[in-house]
Design an enzyme around this catalytic site. Structure first.
Site, PDB file in Angstrom:
ATOM      1  CD  GLU A 103      68.451  67.932  97.230  1.00  0.00           C
ATOM      2  OE1 GLU A 103      69.053  68.958  96.828  1.00  0.00           O
ATOM      3  OE2 GLU A 103      68.742  67.367  98.288  1.00  0.00           O
ATOM      4  CG  ASP A 104      71.645  71.112  95.197  1.00  0.00           C
ATOM      5  OD1 ASP A 104      71.194  70.046  95.683  1.00  0.00           O
ATOM      6  OD2 ASP A 104      72.546  71.758  95.760  1.00  0.00           O
ATOM      7  CG  ASP A 107      77.301  62.882  96.068  1.00  0.00           C
ATOM      8  OD1 ASP A 107      77.754  62.060  95.270  1.00  0.00           O
ATOM      9  OD2 ASP A 107      78.005  63.411  96.948  1.00  0.00           O
ATOM     10  CE  LYS A 135      78.608  64.915  92.391  1.00  0.00           C
ATOM     11  NZ  LYS A 135      79.430  65.182  93.601  1.00  0.00           N
ATOM     12  CG  ASP A 163      77.890  75.197  99.006  1.00  0.00           C
ATOM     13  OD1 ASP A 163      77.133  74.253  98.697  1.00  0.00           O
ATOM     14  OD2 ASP A 163      78.492  75.252 100.093  1.00  0.00           O
ATOM     15  NE  ARG A 169      74.953  78.193  98.926  1.00  0.00           N
ATOM     16  CZ  ARG A 169      74.814  76.900  99.138  1.00  0.00           C
ATOM     17  NH1 ARG A 169      74.390  76.126  98.175  1.00  0.00           N
ATOM     18  NH2 ARG A 169      75.113  76.373 100.312  1.00  0.00           N
TER      19      ARG A 169
HETATM   20  P1  IMP Z   1      73.791  63.276  99.168  1.00  0.00           P
HETATM   21  O1  IMP Z   1      73.073  63.282 100.482  1.00  0.00           O
HETATM   22  O2  IMP Z   1      75.114  62.566  99.231  1.00  0.00           O
HETATM   23  O3  IMP Z   1      72.948  62.793  98.012  1.00  0.00           O
HETATM   24  O4  IMP Z   1      74.210  64.773  98.871  1.00  0.00           O
HETATM   25  C1  IMP Z   1      73.291  65.709  98.528  1.00  0.00           C
HETATM   26  C2  IMP Z   1      73.716  67.122  98.873  1.00  0.00           C
HETATM   27  O5  IMP Z   1      75.145  67.280  98.952  1.00  0.00           O
HETATM   28  C3  IMP Z   1      73.276  68.019  97.752  1.00  0.00           C
HETATM   29  O6  IMP Z   1      71.980  68.512  97.989  1.00  0.00           O
HETATM   30  C4  IMP Z   1      74.332  69.109  97.756  1.00  0.00           C
HETATM   31  O7  IMP Z   1      73.950  70.132  98.648  1.00  0.00           O
HETATM   32  C5  IMP Z   1      75.576  68.430  98.252  1.00  0.00           C
HETATM   33  N1  IMP Z   1      76.450  68.013  97.130  1.00  0.00           N
HETATM   34  C6  IMP Z   1      76.601  66.777  96.590  1.00  0.00           C
HETATM   35  N2  IMP Z   1      77.470  66.761  95.586  1.00  0.00           N
HETATM   36  C7  IMP Z   1      77.908  68.044  95.455  1.00  0.00           C
HETATM   37  C8  IMP Z   1      78.830  68.690  94.540  1.00  0.00           C
HETATM   38  O8  IMP Z   1      79.448  68.093  93.637  1.00  0.00           O
HETATM   39  N3  IMP Z   1      78.995  70.031  94.739  1.00  0.00           N
HETATM   40  C9  IMP Z   1      78.340  70.741  95.692  1.00  0.00           C
HETATM   41  N4  IMP Z   1      77.467  70.184  96.558  1.00  0.00           N
HETATM   42  C10 IMP Z   1      77.252  68.842  96.431  1.00  0.00           C
HETATM   43 MG    MG Z   2      71.420  70.457  98.505  1.00  0.00          MG
END
Ligand code: IMP
Ligand code: MG
Length: 179
Positions: A103-104, A107, A135, A163, A169
């Site tokens: 994963e990138d 969050d 995070k 992005d 990106r």
């Molecule tokens: P989650 O489902 O809340 O953990 O979010 C994960 C996805 O949201 C990541 O794979 C990213 O694509 C996107 N994302 C979360 N935080 C950021 C950020 O700070 N910048 C850009 N994309 C984010």
């Molecule tokens: Mg992602």
């Protein structure tokens, strides 16, 4: 570049490319130790954000492995929608495989939880999560995040694959939203 403007927002330099590469070296060493005596795992890269990280990480892995891609998305603009969409299905069978998810960024963890459960249902033998960024203050789930390259505060970032509404990106460094 110290500052960039993307759409309507200003971002400032946060993590330089060299620092990103050093962190990737360190987790690659750990993954190499953990997988050197295992059968070849399936590496599953989460598009689009993880494409750059996947490329730099895989060049440093020294065991045999397969690579597959899945596309999931939950973000719109600078915040999560809370709903995860699968817009590109798995291109590989995961049944009986040791899977490493790339994963990138993790969050809230909503995306990784959905993916983890999909992989379990489809019969993966083991599932490890590897992310460039985490995070910790935003993470609400209990799935272990096994390999974390860099931990960051709960701010919005772009660059190195990540992005803001599909732009940014291509930046080689990581930038944070200016408050
Ligand atoms: P989650 O489902 O809340 O953990 O979010 C994960 C996805 O949201 C990541 O794979 C990213 O694509 C996107 N994302 C979360 N935080 C950021 C950020 O700070 N910048 C850009 N994309 C984010
Ligand atoms: Mg992602």
């Amino acid at each position: 570049m110290e500052r960039v403007t993307i759409h309507d927002k200003n971002f400032k330099l946060f993590i330089a490319h060299d620092k990103i590469m050093e962190s990737i070296e360190l987790i690659a060493e750990r993954i190499n130790q953990d997988y050197s005596s295992k059968k070849p795992p399936l590496i599953l890269s989460v598009l689009s954000g993880a494409f750059m990280f996947t490329s730099d990480l895989l060049k440093r892995l020294n065991f045999n492995c397969e690579i597959g891609f899945v596309k999931l998305s939950s973000y719109s603009g600078t915040s999560t929608t809370g709903e995860v969409k699968e817009s590109l299905a798995f291109t590989k069978s995961v049944e009986g495989r040791d899977v490493i998810v790339i994963e990138d960024i993790v969050d809230t963890g909503i995306t990784i939880e959905v993916l983890y459960n999909m992989l379990k249902e489809r019969g993966a033998t083991s599932i490890k999560i590897c992310t460039l960024l985490l995070k910790p203050e935003a993470y609400t789930k209990s799935i272990p995040i096994d390999y974390v390259a860099i931990r960051i505060p709960n701010d919005f970032i772009v660059g190195y694959g990540l992005d803001y509404d599909e732009h940014g990106r291509n930046l080689k460094d990581i930038y944070v939203l200016e408050k």
